[in-house]
Design a protein around this motif. Structure first.
Motif, mmCIF file in Angstrom:
data_model
loop_
_atom_site.group_PDB
_atom_site.id
_atom_site.type_symbol
_atom_site.label_atom_id
_atom_site.label_comp_id
_atom_site.label_asym_id
_atom_site.label_seq_id
_atom_site.Cartn_x
_atom_site.Cartn_y
_atom_site.Cartn_z
ATOM 1 N N UNK A 21 60.737 19.754 96.419
ATOM 2 C CA UNK A 21 61.947 19.407 95.675
ATOM 3 C C UNK A 21 62.063 20.205 94.379
ATOM 4 N N UNK A 22 60.933 20.578 93.812
ATOM 5 C CA UNK A 22 60.948 21.323 92.557
ATOM 6 C C UNK A 22 60.822 22.830 92.781
ATOM 7 N N UNK A 23 60.754 23.239 94.053
ATOM 8 C CA UNK A 23 60.552 24.654 94.353
ATOM 9 C C UNK A 23 59.290 25.205 93.706
ATOM 10 N N UNK A 24 58.241 24.401 93.722
ATOM 11 C CA UNK A 24 56.945 24.845 93.212
ATOM 12 C C UNK A 24 56.177 25.438 94.381
ATOM 13 N N UNK A 25 55.587 26.624 94.198
ATOM 14 C CA UNK A 25 54.720 27.122 95.273
ATOM 15 C C UNK A 25 53.567 26.157 95.473
ATOM 16 N N UNK A 26 53.255 25.840 96.720
ATOM 17 C CA UNK A 26 52.138 24.930 96.987
ATOM 18 C C UNK A 26 50.831 25.568 96.526
ATOM 19 N N UNK A 27 49.927 24.748 95.928
ATOM 20 C CA UNK A 27 48.588 25.277 95.627
ATOM 21 C C UNK A 27 47.889 25.655 96.935
ATOM 22 N N UNK A 28 46.749 26.331 96.810
ATOM 23 C CA UNK A 28 45.942 26.624 98.004
ATOM 24 C C UNK A 28 45.543 25.303 98.648
ATOM 25 N N UNK A 29 45.818 25.204 99.954
ATOM 26 C CA UNK A 29 45.567 23.946 100.661
ATOM 27 C C UNK A 29 44.175 23.945 101.292
ATOM 28 N N UNK A 30 43.419 22.889 101.029
ATOM 29 C CA UNK A 30 42.144 22.669 101.724
ATOM 30 C C UNK A 30 42.337 21.423 102.573
ATOM 31 N N UNK A 31 42.477 21.590 103.891
ATOM 32 C CA UNK A 31 42.762 20.425 104.725
ATOM 33 C C UNK A 31 41.547 19.497 104.840
ATOM 34 N N UNK A 32 41.813 18.205 104.721
ATOM 35 C CA UNK A 32 40.778 17.181 104.882
ATOM 36 C C UNK A 32 41.155 16.364 106.111
ATOM 37 N N UNK A 33 40.249 16.274 107.072
ATOM 38 C CA UNK A 33 40.537 15.545 108.303
ATOM 39 C C UNK A 33 40.164 14.074 108.105
ATOM 40 N N UNK A 34 41.204 13.262 107.895
ATOM 41 C CA UNK A 34 40.954 11.846 107.607
ATOM 42 C C UNK A 34 40.400 11.136 108.839
ATOM 43 N N UNK A 35 40.825 11.572 110.021
ATOM 44 C CA UNK A 35 40.323 10.923 111.241
ATOM 45 C C UNK A 35 38.818 11.131 111.402
ATOM 46 N N UNK A 36 38.334 12.256 110.904
ATOM 47 C CA UNK A 36 36.882 12.509 110.965
ATOM 48 C C UNK A 36 36.161 11.924 109.760
ATOM 49 N N UNK A 37 36.919 11.296 108.823
ATOM 50 C CA UNK A 37 36.290 10.680 107.656
ATOM 51 C C UNK A 37 35.778 11.688 106.641
ATOM 52 N N UNK A 38 36.383 12.896 106.631
ATOM 53 C CA UNK A 38 35.881 13.929 105.705
ATOM 54 C C UNK A 38 36.046 13.521 104.239
ATOM 55 N N UNK A 39 36.972 12.575 103.982
ATOM 56 C CA UNK A 39 37.191 12.120 102.590
ATOM 57 C C UNK A 39 36.112 11.125 102.163
ATOM 58 N N UNK A 40 35.249 10.735 103.090
ATOM 59 C CA UNK A 40 34.204 9.772 102.734
ATOM 60 C C UNK A 40 32.843 10.438 102.536
ATOM 61 N N UNK A 41 32.830 11.767 102.506
ATOM 62 C CA UNK A 41 31.554 12.477 102.327
ATOM 63 C C UNK A 41 31.134 12.442 100.863
ATOM 64 N N UNK A 42 29.863 12.710 100.644
ATOM 65 C CA UNK A 42 29.335 12.769 99.266
ATOM 66 C C UNK A 42 30.038 13.855 98.455
ATOM 67 N N UNK A 43 30.261 15.016 99.087
ATOM 68 C CA UNK A 43 30.921 16.104 98.368
ATOM 69 C C UNK A 43 32.308 15.688 97.907
ATOM 70 N N UNK A 44 33.038 14.997 98.780
ATOM 71 C CA UNK A 44 34.381 14.584 98.398
ATOM 72 C C UNK A 44 34.325 13.513 97.309
ATOM 73 N N UNK A 45 33.338 12.628 97.404
ATOM 74 C CA UNK A 45 33.184 11.586 96.383
ATOM 75 C C UNK A 45 32.975 12.156 94.986
ATOM 76 N N UNK A 46 32.378 13.364 94.933
ATOM 77 C CA UNK A 46 32.200 13.999 93.625
ATOM 78 C C UNK A 46 33.540 14.441 93.044
ATOM 79 N N UNK A 47 34.504 14.718 93.922
ATOM 80 C CA UNK A 47 35.847 15.076 93.462
ATOM 81 C C UNK A 47 36.645 13.838 93.097
ATOM 82 N N UNK A 48 36.530 12.796 93.917
ATOM 83 C CA UNK A 48 37.283 11.566 93.684
ATOM 84 C C UNK A 48 36.466 10.368 94.154
ATOM 85 N N UNK A 49 35.911 9.603 93.208
ATOM 86 C CA UNK A 49 35.086 8.458 93.611
ATOM 87 C C UNK A 49 35.856 7.416 94.414
ATOM 88 N N UNK A 50 37.193 7.447 94.359
ATOM 89 C CA UNK A 50 37.974 6.513 95.170
ATOM 90 C C UNK A 50 38.042 6.961 96.632
#
Lengths: 204, 204
Positions: A21-50
């Motif tokens: 909507x703002x015509x902002x170029x998207x940042x570099x995308x790093x896909x996270x596969x939620x079905x594989x639970x990639x957001x629940x890894x220790x590495x991801x927790x260091x980025x976001x404890x939630x």
């Protein structure tokens, strides 16, 4: 900047629609596969404890989570068009409807989905069907509140599309996942939702 | 301006502490007796369909609800000191911690309180003890997340007191109501909470 993204999940979509909507170029995308639970890894927790996507990593390496914090950061870098409003009253009204859409409608729908959908039985423990049922009428009540507001305005807070439309629109999209139909008398909500879905940003 | 206030309830307190920290004169107070259910009347519903305090009625008659919308309005009228931050990154980091404190900690504590406290049995229907128990470990996990952050900073986002400290501090106050003790190893959280409670604003 790098954006840890979660595909079709609602919150990552909010950020991508916001950028479109703002015509902002998207940042570099790093896909996270939620079905594989990639957001629940220790590495991801260091980025976001939630353990939630999206996370925007700033150029200085700071990880920024929480969808609205990310959108506010982008709004500050790219002020036009102002999706969080301009002027004290405008900003406050948009924040009010954004929160009603998120804490009222979207949160209730999340509870319905997570606590009633068979596909969530292994992920949401304990899965409490009574809690899903308690939230169903709350969600429907919120839809009527939005519908009344949309009877008076093209968009949720007036003539201009704002971040509150993104949040409420994404929540309305989520009705399908929560297996709730838009009530038949919510014709203004239907009109507005169709208009949102026709925007190019909505497929971002 | 008029403020429909709810006494010792957490969200009305957030607005009053916010005003005190900014040295803003309080708007005219209209007390709402939550124990008598005055916020559930038809008249109140016309001000806020979510039936929640606080509501700020602007000088032009516009009713503004949602605590954070009210605080943002006041911040725009009275910018100093900037409790929502200044500059893109600062604003975003404060928003992130404000949301973690509200959507992570405070919301979990509300669920524990509303679904386990005998005094809520008549108000929260259905009262679901299993839902309270599901939220108890989530709340405690959030306390540890705050504690780790406070090990590194005097306040939640750095050297300056912000709206995120108000939200997290009010949530920490709410532990007593939810009958949860601060974990013994959360010494940084305890140090920070004691410092907040000693601020003159905290009794506002």
């Amino acid at each position: 900047m790098k954006l840890y993204d979660g595909g079709r999940a609602p919150n990552p979509r909010r950020v991508r629609i916001f950028c479109a909507e703002k015509n902002i170029p998207l940042p570099d995308i790093i896909p996270i596969d939620l079905n594989k639970g990639e957001h629940k890894s220790l590495d991801f927790g260091a980025l976001n404890p939630a353990l939630q996507v999206p996370v925007l990593v700033l150029d200085d390496g700071t990880p920024l989570s929480e969808t609205m914090a990310i959108c506010r950061y982008l709004e500050a870098l790219y002020p036009q068009p102002p999706l969080f409003g301009a002027g004290a009253k405008d900003v406050a009204i948009i924040e009010m409807w954004n929160r009603r859409s998120e804490l009222g409608l979207y949160t209730a729908l999340q509870h319905v989905f997570r606590h009633s959908h068979p596909g969530m039985a292994e992920l949401e423990k304990p899965q409490l069907p009574d809690w899903a049922e308690a939230n169903r009428p709350r969600a429907i009540r919120q839809l009527h509140i939005l519908n009344e507001q949309l009877a008076q305005h093209r968009f949720l807070t007036g003539d201009a599309f704002t971040v509150a439309d993104i949040t409420a629109g994404i929540a309305t999209d989520f009705l399908k996942v929560a297996r709730i139909a838009i009530p038949e008398d919510c014709t203004h909500l239907m009109r507005w939702h169709a208009e949102l879905r026709a925007r190019p940003s909505w497929s971002a």
